[in-house]
Design an enzyme around this catalytic site. Structure first.
Site, PDB file in Angstrom:
ATOM      1  N   CYS A   1     -21.681 -40.847  -4.470  1.00  0.00           N
ATOM      2  CA  CYS A   1     -22.846 -41.739  -4.453  1.00  0.00           C
ATOM      3  C   CYS A   1     -22.288 -43.151  -4.340  1.00  0.00           C
ATOM      4  CB  CYS A   1     -23.644 -41.569  -5.742  1.00  0.00           C
ATOM      5  SG  CYS A   1     -24.866 -42.873  -6.038  1.00  0.00           S
ATOM      6  N   THR A   2     -22.887 -43.960  -3.483  1.00  0.00           N
ATOM      7  CA  THR A   2     -22.283 -45.267  -3.197  1.00  0.00           C
ATOM      8  C   THR A   2     -22.357 -46.235  -4.380  1.00  0.00           C
ATOM      9  OG1 THR A   2     -24.346 -45.935  -2.125  1.00  0.00           O
ATOM     10  CG2 THR A   2     -22.559 -45.120  -0.712  1.00  0.00           C
TER      11      THR A   2
ATOM     12  N   GLU B   1     -27.271 -50.637 -11.065  1.00  0.00           N
ATOM     13  CA  GLU B   1     -28.317 -51.564 -10.617  1.00  0.00           C
ATOM     14  C   GLU B   1     -28.418 -52.766 -11.558  1.00  0.00           C
ATOM     15  OE1 GLU B   1     -30.765 -51.500  -7.932  1.00  0.00           O
ATOM     16  OE2 GLU B   1     -29.291 -50.108  -7.135  1.00  0.00           O
TER      17      GLU B   1
ATOM     18  N   ASP C   1     -29.439 -49.046   1.482  1.00  0.00           N
ATOM     19  CA  ASP C   1     -29.246 -48.073   0.399  1.00  0.00           C
ATOM     20  C   ASP C   1     -30.499 -48.117  -0.474  1.00  0.00           C
ATOM     21  OD1 ASP C   1     -27.884 -46.335  -1.509  1.00  0.00           O
ATOM     22  OD2 ASP C   1     -27.560 -48.093  -2.749  1.00  0.00           O
ATOM     23  N   SER C   2     -30.581 -47.171  -1.400  1.00  0.00           N
ATOM     24  CA  SER C   2     -31.678 -47.175  -2.364  1.00  0.00           C
ATOM     25  C   SER C   2     -31.637 -48.414  -3.258  1.00  0.00           C
ATOM     26  CB  SER C   2     -31.585 -45.941  -3.259  1.00  0.00           C
ATOM     27  OG  SER C   2     -30.389 -46.006  -4.016  1.00  0.00           O
TER      28      SER C   2
ATOM     29  N   CYS D   1     -25.745 -44.602   1.856  1.00  0.00           N
ATOM     30  CA  CYS D   1     -26.328 -43.823   0.763  1.00  0.00           C
ATOM     31  C   CYS D   1     -26.187 -42.344   1.094  1.00  0.00           C
ATOM     32  CB  CYS D   1     -27.810 -44.189   0.647  1.00  0.00           C
ATOM     33  SG  CYS D   1     -28.704 -43.257  -0.601  1.00  0.00           S
TER      34      CYS D   1
ATOM     35  N   TYR E   1     -33.183 -42.947  -5.581  1.00  0.00           N
ATOM     36  CA  TYR E   1     -33.607 -41.930  -4.608  1.00  0.00           C
ATOM     37  C   TYR E   1     -33.246 -40.528  -5.120  1.00  0.00           C
ATOM     38  CZ  TYR E   1     -34.322 -45.132  -0.563  1.00  0.00           C
ATOM     39  OH  TYR E   1     -34.763 -46.082   0.318  1.00  0.00           O
ATOM     40  N   GLY E   2     -32.242 -40.468  -5.993  1.00  0.00           N
ATOM     41  CA  GLY E   2     -31.645 -39.190  -6.379  1.00  0.00           C
ATOM     42  C   GLY E   2     -32.612 -38.162  -6.927  1.00  0.00           C
TER      43      GLY E   2
END
Ligand code: DGL
Length: 263
Positions: free
Chosen positions: A185-186, A153, A11-12, A74, A43-44
């Site tokens: 979104c994860t 995050e 994932d990002s 993701c 990443y969005g």
């Protein structure tokens, strides 16, 4: 014959851990590799070209580590890169993810479905196709959520700042009659407890983590590639490995060693 090579998941950043948890619960005999591209999160707001380049590098790295299958945990990366990765690695089982539009359209009673996702996912052709295919009979309201990924995050799942950001995103959806909210979104499933506090009890939350784990099981079973070993998990981060190690107890539920990602 069991195949005990690991499954590569990425994932990002830390969002894919919400999918990794579902995979662990569904497939306890599998060894897992998890790569958080936290050096390049979010990443969005990045271009599809940038995301594709990151996905190529990460997929190559995980395959070099012996991965028998890849999971793009993701939505944003799947929208930008899954087609290219499938072309590049036609023999590798590859599972991507997309917002749960189909189950949400079936579940809504008010006929109004909200989608929380990244700008990249919502702008993608893949998402437009998903709406065309499954949501022609319902009203879908999309809500990009800049800033929310950064809260997760940082492991800030219930701070005042996260709460007010999230409230600003969901309030207009509720005012418009949304009774089914897609976590597209994860990173967002980690905000379920907070969302439950902010939303009326009549709103149903849907995400695709468990469905991805089930699909992965089906794909591996069809290729006779399910594992039956003792589960081990290896983590890499392209950001600060100490930062990922710091949030693992909150987001993964246990401590883990994190290595610096060389790509
Ligand atoms: N977790 C990701 C997703 O599912 C992307 C978040 C981001 O980096 O913007 O879309």
């Amino acid at each position: 014959m069991a195949d005990n090579a690991p499954i590569g998941v990425f994932d990002s950043g830390v969002g894919g851990l919400s999918v990794l948890r579902e995979i662990r619960a569904r497939l306890p005999g599998e060894s897992l590799l998890y790569l958080a591209d936290s050096g390049h999160v979010p990443y969005g707001e990045k271009s599809p070209e940038f995301i594709r380049a990151r996905c190529r590098a990460i997929a190559t790295f995980l395959l070099e580590q012996g991965a028998k299958a890849l999971v793009l945990a993701c939505n944003t990366a799947t929208a930008a890169a899954v087609a290219e990765l499938r072309e590049r690695y036609p023999n590798v089982p590859l599972v991507g993810m997309e917002p749960a539009v189909k189950p949400a359209a079936q579940a809504t009673r008010s006929g109004v479905v909200g989608v929380l996702a990244t700008t990249g996912t919502l702008k993608s052709a893949k998402f437009a196709a998903l709406l065309d295919r499954f949501a022609s009979d319902v009203c879908v309201i999309t809500q990009p959520c800049p800033g929310l990924v950064e809260c997760v995050e940082a492991g800030e799942l219930d701070t005042e700042a996260t709460r007010s950001l999230l409230q600003g995103f969901v309030e207009p959806l509720i005012e418009q009659g949304c009774d089914t909210l897609i976590l597209g979104c994860t990173h967002y499933p980690f905000l379920r407890p907070l969302l439950t506090k902010l939303l009326p009890a009549t709103v149903t939350l849907v995400d695709t983590g468990a469905a991805v784990a089930r699909h992965l099981e089906t794909v591996l079973a069809a290729r006779d590639q399910l594992g039956d070993g003792a589960m081990t998990t290896r983590f890499w981060s392209s950001g600060d490995p100490r930062r990922l190690a710091g949030v693992l107890p909150i987001l993964w539920g246990e401590n883990g060693g994190v290595e610096a990602c060389p790509v």
